[in-house]
Design a protein around this motif. Structure first.
Motif, PDB file in Angstrom:
ATOM      1  N   PRO A 178       0.832  -1.210   0.000  1.00  0.00           N
ATOM      2  CA  PRO A 178       0.000   0.000   0.000  1.00  0.00           C
ATOM      3  C   PRO A 178       0.865   1.257   0.000  1.00  0.00           C
ATOM      4  O   PRO A 178       1.924   1.291   0.627  1.00  0.00           O
ATOM      5  N   ALA A 179       0.397   2.272  -0.702  1.00  0.00           N
ATOM      6  CA  ALA A 179       1.039   3.584  -0.690  1.00  0.00           C
ATOM      7  C   ALA A 179       0.025   4.572  -0.128  1.00  0.00           C
ATOM      8  O   ALA A 179      -1.087   4.686  -0.660  1.00  0.00           O
ATOM      9  N   ILE A 180       0.405   5.258   0.922  1.00  0.00           N
ATOM     10  CA  ILE A 180      -0.566   6.095   1.643  1.00  0.00           C
ATOM     11  C   ILE A 180      -0.066   7.534   1.719  1.00  0.00           C
ATOM     12  O   ILE A 180       1.120   7.792   1.989  1.00  0.00           O
ATOM     13  N   PHE A 181      -0.993   8.446   1.444  1.00  0.00           N
ATOM     14  CA  PHE A 181      -0.703   9.878   1.484  1.00  0.00           C
ATOM     15  C   PHE A 181      -1.602  10.524   2.543  1.00  0.00           C
ATOM     16  O   PHE A 181      -2.809  10.309   2.551  1.00  0.00           O
ATOM     17  N   VAL A 182      -0.997  11.328   3.402  1.00  0.00           N
ATOM     18  CA  VAL A 182      -1.736  12.074   4.419  1.00  0.00           C
ATOM     19  C   VAL A 182      -1.664  13.548   4.045  1.00  0.00           C
ATOM     20  O   VAL A 182      -0.578  14.136   4.010  1.00  0.00           O
ATOM     21  N   ASP A 183      -2.813  14.126   3.736  1.00  0.00           N
ATOM     22  CA  ASP A 183      -2.864  15.501   3.225  1.00  0.00           C
ATOM     23  C   ASP A 183      -1.868  15.706   2.095  1.00  0.00           C
ATOM     24  O   ASP A 183      -1.153  16.715   2.027  1.00  0.00           O
ATOM     25  N   GLY A 184      -1.804  14.733   1.206  1.00  0.00           N
ATOM     26  CA  GLY A 184      -0.968  14.830   0.013  1.00  0.00           C
ATOM     27  C   GLY A 184       0.481  14.468   0.213  1.00  0.00           C
ATOM     28  O   GLY A 184       1.241  14.433  -0.757  1.00  0.00           O
ATOM     29  N   ARG A 185       0.903  14.159   1.442  1.00  0.00           N
ATOM     30  CA  ARG A 185       2.300  13.810   1.711  1.00  0.00           C
ATOM     31  C   ARG A 185       2.440  12.298   1.850  1.00  0.00           C
ATOM     32  O   ARG A 185       1.727  11.671   2.622  1.00  0.00           O
ATOM     33  N   PHE A 186       3.387  11.738   1.119  1.00  0.00           N
ATOM     34  CA  PHE A 186       3.609  10.297   1.169  1.00  0.00           C
ATOM     35  C   PHE A 186       4.129   9.879   2.543  1.00  0.00           C
ATOM     36  O   PHE A 186       5.021  10.520   3.113  1.00  0.00           O
ATOM     37  N   VAL A 187       3.546   8.792   3.067  1.00  0.00           N
ATOM     38  CA  VAL A 187       3.946   8.255   4.374  1.00  0.00           C
ATOM     39  C   VAL A 187       4.527   6.865   4.153  1.00  0.00           C
ATOM     40  O   VAL A 187       3.816   5.955   3.711  1.00  0.00           O
ATOM     41  N   ASP A 188       5.791   6.700   4.450  1.00  0.00           N
ATOM     42  CA  ASP A 188       6.470   5.439   4.193  1.00  0.00           C
ATOM     43  C   ASP A 188       6.013   4.341   5.157  1.00  0.00           C
ATOM     44  O   ASP A 188       5.908   3.176   4.786  1.00  0.00           O
ATOM     45  N   ASP A 189       5.743   4.700   6.406  1.00  0.00           N
ATOM     46  CA  ASP A 189       5.363   3.739   7.437  1.00  0.00           C
ATOM     47  C   ASP A 189       3.844   3.661   7.529  1.00  0.00           C
ATOM     48  O   ASP A 189       3.192   4.551   8.083  1.00  0.00           O
ATOM     49  N   TRP A 190       3.254   2.568   6.988  1.00  0.00           N
ATOM     50  CA  TRP A 190       1.795   2.460   6.976  1.00  0.00           C
ATOM     51  C   TRP A 190       1.248   1.696   8.191  1.00  0.00           C
ATOM     52  O   TRP A 190       0.072   1.327   8.202  1.00  0.00           O
ATOM     53  N   SER A 191       2.073   1.487   9.196  1.00  0.00           N
ATOM     54  CA  SER A 191       1.551   0.899  10.438  1.00  0.00           C
ATOM     55  C   SER A 191       0.639   1.920  11.120  1.00  0.00           C
ATOM     56  O   SER A 191       0.658   3.113  10.786  1.00  0.00           O
ATOM     57  N   PHE A 192      -0.133   1.459  12.108  1.00  0.00           N
ATOM     58  CA  PHE A 192      -0.987   2.387  12.838  1.00  0.00           C
ATOM     59  C   PHE A 192      -0.160   3.512  13.441  1.00  0.00           C
ATOM     60  O   PHE A 192      -0.533   4.689  13.358  1.00  0.00           O
TER      61      PHE A 192
END
Length: 276
Positions: free
Chosen positions: A238-252
């Motif tokens: 999974p690739a996850i973006f928070v407010d448009g910023r990529f987050v490498d660590d998708w753990s909780f």
């Protein structure tokens, strides 16, 4: 006067063997002299100069092409500038949570990806309870099928379910992840996906869904999602973006830190897409 064969005598201390090689390469008619020789020398030098510039120019083009290819395909780095919200085309993506939530989180996933399954079943429930259900986060799902041909089939099934029942799309996502087969096998068949949709979304029109999959009615929507993923530099899921910023660590814990940072930026008056 007959022709004279020119000879070369090295100066004292010079490497004679080097000069013997040079003499051997000299035509038997002797050393050139006069205006024609100078002209030939200038022409030869001009050819060498053009060849050097051509070689340098070709090398520069190759280096530029490689640099552009790397820039176009690399995964975004954590902390890089935010991707503008309109790039994600959020208005047509499945959304969970309050539309007024201050922070936007986007997940790119492939239904055949085992890490996406881990995120959906083990990390997302805690994240949903802490941030989506409390009105702090709007969560979006975007297809990025790349593992196998049936990745596209599963993505198209989601689009078809979403078209019938937007809220039911989330139950369908969870059920497919629960019943995910081996990554190296083509298990996401239309028949199996229709069966899962029946289980997860009782209101689904199964015949319509099956017809949509046979006709590949939502192929364009999946291709549009894939184009978004490539545009923002996604290389894996999974690739996850928070407010448009990529987050490498998708753990909780990784997402918690990213969301809290986004909330702090909001409290400080920064818009989601503002650079830090």
């Amino acid at each position: 006067m007959g022709s004279v064969t020119s000879k070369s005598t090295p100066p004292p201390g010079a490497d004679r063997s080097r000069h013997r090689g040079a003499a051997a390469a000299t035509p038997s008619s002797g050393r050139r002299s006069g205006p024609s020789a100078r002209l030939a020398s200038r022409e030869a030098e001009a050819r060498r100069r053009r060849l050097r510039w051509l070689t340098l120019g070709t090398a520069a083009v190759v280096v530029l092409a490689v640099a552009l290819a790397v820039a176009a395909t690399r995964q975004p780095e954590p902390g890089e500038g935010a991707v503008p919200a309109d790039v994600f085309q959020l208005e047509r993506q499945p959304m969970l949570g309050s539309p007024d939530a201050p922070v936007t989180v986007v997940e790119f996933a492939d239904f055949k990806c085992p890490y996406c399954r881990d995120f959906t079943l083990h990390e997302f429930p805690r994240f949903k309870a802490a941030y989506v259900d409390t009105g702090k986060v709007r969560f979006y799902f975007i297809n990025y099928p790349f593992i196998g041909p049936d990745s596209d089939t599963a993505a198209e099934a989601l689009e078809a379910v979403y078209a019938q029942d937007p809220e039911g799309a989330w139950a369908f996502i969870e059920r497919v992840m629960q019943r995910q087969g081996p990554e190296d096998q083509q298990w996401a068949t239309p028949e199996f996906l229709v069966e899962l949709a029946r289980e997860a979304v009782p209101s689904i029109d199964a015949e319509r869904l099956a017809a949509d999959l046979r006709a590949r009615r939502y192929r364009d929507e999946v291709e549009a999602d894939r184009a978004i993923a490539r545009q923002v530099g996604v290389q894996g899921t999974p690739a996850i973006f928070v407010d448009g910023r990529f987050v490498d660590d998708w753990s909780f814990e990784g997402l918690q830190a990213a969301v809290e940072e986004a909330l702090a930026r909001r409290q400080g008056g920064a818009a989601p897409g503002d650079a830090e």
